[in-house]
Write an enzyme that holds these catalytic residues in place. Structure first.
Site, PDB file in Angstrom:
ATOM      1  N   ASP A  93      14.735  36.300  85.165  1.00  0.00           N
ATOM      2  CA  ASP A  93      15.813  36.672  84.045  1.00  0.00           C
ATOM      3  C   ASP A  93      16.865  37.322  84.631  1.00  0.00           C
ATOM      4  O   ASP A  93      16.975  38.556  84.115  1.00  0.00           O
ATOM      5  CB  ASP A  93      15.030  37.531  82.740  1.00  0.00           C
ATOM      6  CG  ASP A  93      15.738  37.810  81.610  1.00  0.00           C
ATOM      7  OD1 ASP A  93      17.003  37.256  81.471  1.00  0.00           O
ATOM      8  OD2 ASP A  93      15.140  38.720  81.060  1.00  0.00           O
ATOM      9  N   LYS A  95      20.404  37.183  84.385  1.00  0.00           N
ATOM     10  CA  LYS A  95      21.495  37.290  83.598  1.00  0.00           C
ATOM     11  C   LYS A  95      22.668  37.351  84.602  1.00  0.00           C
ATOM     12  O   LYS A  95      23.512  38.480  84.293  1.00  0.00           O
ATOM     13  CB  LYS A  95      21.523  38.717  82.803  1.00  0.00           C
ATOM     14  CG  LYS A  95      20.368  38.456  81.502  1.00  0.00           C
ATOM     15  CD  LYS A  95      20.476  39.511  80.757  1.00  0.00           C
ATOM     16  CE  LYS A  95      19.365  39.224  79.425  1.00  0.00           C
ATOM     17  NZ  LYS A  95      17.927  39.162  79.741  1.00  0.00           N
ATOM     18  N   ASP A  98      28.970  37.131  86.811  1.00  0.00           N
ATOM     19  CA  ASP A  98      29.977  37.445  87.839  1.00  0.00           C
ATOM     20  C   ASP A  98      30.791  36.101  88.140  1.00  0.00           C
ATOM     21  O   ASP A  98      30.517  35.089  87.502  1.00  0.00           O
ATOM     22  CB  ASP A  98      29.537  38.060  89.288  1.00  0.00           C
ATOM     23  CG  ASP A  98      30.224  38.926  89.846  1.00  0.00           C
ATOM     24  OD1 ASP A  98      31.640  38.829  89.812  1.00  0.00           O
ATOM     25  OD2 ASP A  98      29.878  40.293  90.174  1.00  0.00           O
ATOM     26  N   ASN A 101      32.010  32.697  93.035  1.00  0.00           N
ATOM     27  CA  ASN A 101      31.612  33.031  94.444  1.00  0.00           C
ATOM     28  C   ASN A 101      30.407  33.722  94.639  1.00  0.00           C
ATOM     29  O   ASN A 101      29.618  33.804  95.410  1.00  0.00           O
ATOM     30  CB  ASN A 101      33.013  33.434  95.205  1.00  0.00           C
ATOM     31  CG  ASN A 101      32.814  33.453  96.605  1.00  0.00           C
ATOM     32  OD1 ASN A 101      32.495  32.711  97.255  1.00  0.00           O
ATOM     33  ND2 ASN A 101      33.115  34.720  97.161  1.00  0.00           N
ATOM     34  N   THR A 102      30.633  34.981  93.754  1.00  0.00           N
ATOM     35  CA  THR A 102      29.590  36.078  93.810  1.00  0.00           C
ATOM     36  C   THR A 102      28.270  35.604  93.377  1.00  0.00           C
ATOM     37  O   THR A 102      27.251  35.717  93.835  1.00  0.00           O
ATOM     38  CB  THR A 102      30.121  37.058  93.119  1.00  0.00           C
ATOM     39  OG1 THR A 102      31.274  37.736  93.617  1.00  0.00           O
ATOM     40  CG2 THR A 102      29.256  38.381  93.275  1.00  0.00           C
TER      41      THR A 102
END
EC number: 4.1.1.23
Lengths: 276, 276
Positions: A93, A95, A98, A101-102
């Protein structure tokens, strides 16, 4: 196609193309369990003992791998072993929320290497479609599936109205990888324009904030019963955390008994839903 | 009080009560740098070498600690040493986005123990106010500060309109801990009702998506120049990632030179803004 919540889990499994969605639906059918347990503890010994106790009763174990203080790569080996022994799906989980790429790096790399062991993960749609494409670049080749957070069960959440509609539209445009939603009700047909035909879509709905005995906590979480969630709102999986593992983490027999009670309530609600 | 973006960083530092906000503003003033470098690499050796090279030129280092494959607790010791040696603030860009109980554990626990070393962290407002109270319970006693993501720089983001207004309202109700925003422009007075007086508020605006030479990437990120961000839009800190560290992570001299160019551009834009 009739509305997905009127169909048996087994029938829906045969129609799904994503391997993680198919696996989850087959597991629910095989084990007669739409119960997911969220194991939000900080010690590996508690984590593994609870999963070993409730494993036979659940379709899915939900993890927050980043709260385990004594995490090491061996813990993942043990988790994967338990998932095979007890036949459950793993859902980290995380979530993700971003830029593409991140999230691709956060999903594949770091000490946790989530994509390598978690069948399903989730993301907030707030960054826009790039959060999905970043994760899909890593997860699709591994046969993984993604849930979007279309709604939340907390007080004052901003995941509502147009935000929820946008989340469903993003999922629909990426349905090879997005297998469903973390939500409080069905999302079928949401966000469609007046001229768009309702598609043959079957998004899985996994629903947190389920409890039999409490109505909320001091930190804004709100609870509903399995019957409300599965029968009345047509959701597919109930996610239960503290309602199952409680406050005494060492009493695994009590934890197992509570899990069985939730499993039974969740399954009865499903039978009532599909037989009515 | 005049609009915060017309004041000198040093003046604003004296007015802020949150220790992390004060430290950041003082550091910007002392080092004549509103440049933050985002070090998005997966190897600790590159991570530390880049920070050591750009450290003297930045007010802040932004980290994604969860993408480092060879992370261990010793890495945190080295990061904290560099932060003292080069006088910069640490900002773990974790983008917390869960219920209060979970984010409190994610912030304090796990292998990364973010609250123990990161002066500033950030959160998405989407769960509602409980995400702030959960983090504040951990961070306030340690003198930490929180940024809310009021906007994002990605294509198709859902952080817009009413969502952004709600984020500002949540920040205003929790201004002891929420010191500002990740955003593309100033947020002063946003989300105030017609009968509400504009308050003496000074939220810091840290702005990602800054680049001098590129306009976007393949994963939906969009770029603006330091002058656009600082002078034209009144933001306070430019966050630069690949624009500084580039593609050859071993060429630290080139990385240092690019950082100096961004520092100069960012500072010139600030001088033009406050002197006009």
């Amino acid at each position: 196609m009739p509305p997905p919540y009127t169909l048996a889990y087994a029938d829906r499994a045969t129609r799904h193309k994503n391997p993680a969605a198919k696996l989850l639906l087959e597991t629910i059918h095989r084990k007669r369990s739409n119960l997911a347990v969220s194991v939000d503890v900080t010690q590996s010994s508690d984590f593994l003992a609870i999963i070993d106790a409730v494993g036979p009763l659940v379709c899915l174990i939900k993890t927050h791998i980043d709260i385990l203080e004594d995490f090491d790569s061996n813990l993942i080996n043990k988790l994967v072993e338990l998932s095979k022994k007890h036949d459950f799906v793993i859902f980290e989980d995380r979530k993700f929320a971003d830029i593409g790429n991140t999230v691709a790096l956060q999903y594949s790399s770091g000490v946790h290497k989530i994509a390598s062991w978690s069948h399903i993960t989730n993301a907030h749609p707030v960054p826009g479609p790039s959060v999905i494409s970043g994760l899909a670049a890593v997860g699709l080749p591994l046969g993984r599936g993604l849930l979007l957070l279309a709604e939340m069960s907390t007080k004052g959440t901003l995941a509502r109205g147009e935000y929820t509609d946008d989340a469903v539209r993003m999922a629909r445009s990426n349905s090879e990888f997005v297998i469903g939603f973390i939500a409080q009700r069905r999302m079928d047909g949401l966000g469609l324009g007046p001229s768009e035909a309702k598609l043959d879509e079957d998004f899985l709905i996994l629903t947190p904030g389920v409890g039999l005995e409490v109505k909320g906590d001091a930190m804004g979480q709100q609870y509903r019963t399995p019957d409300e969630v599965i029968r009345q709102n047509g959701c597919d999986v109930i996610i239960v955390g503290r309602g199952v593992y409680g406050t005494n983490l060492k009493d695994v027999e009590a934890i197992r008994q509570r899990a069985e009670r939730y499993r039974q309530e969740g399954w009865d609600a499903y039978l009532k839903r599909t037989q009515s």
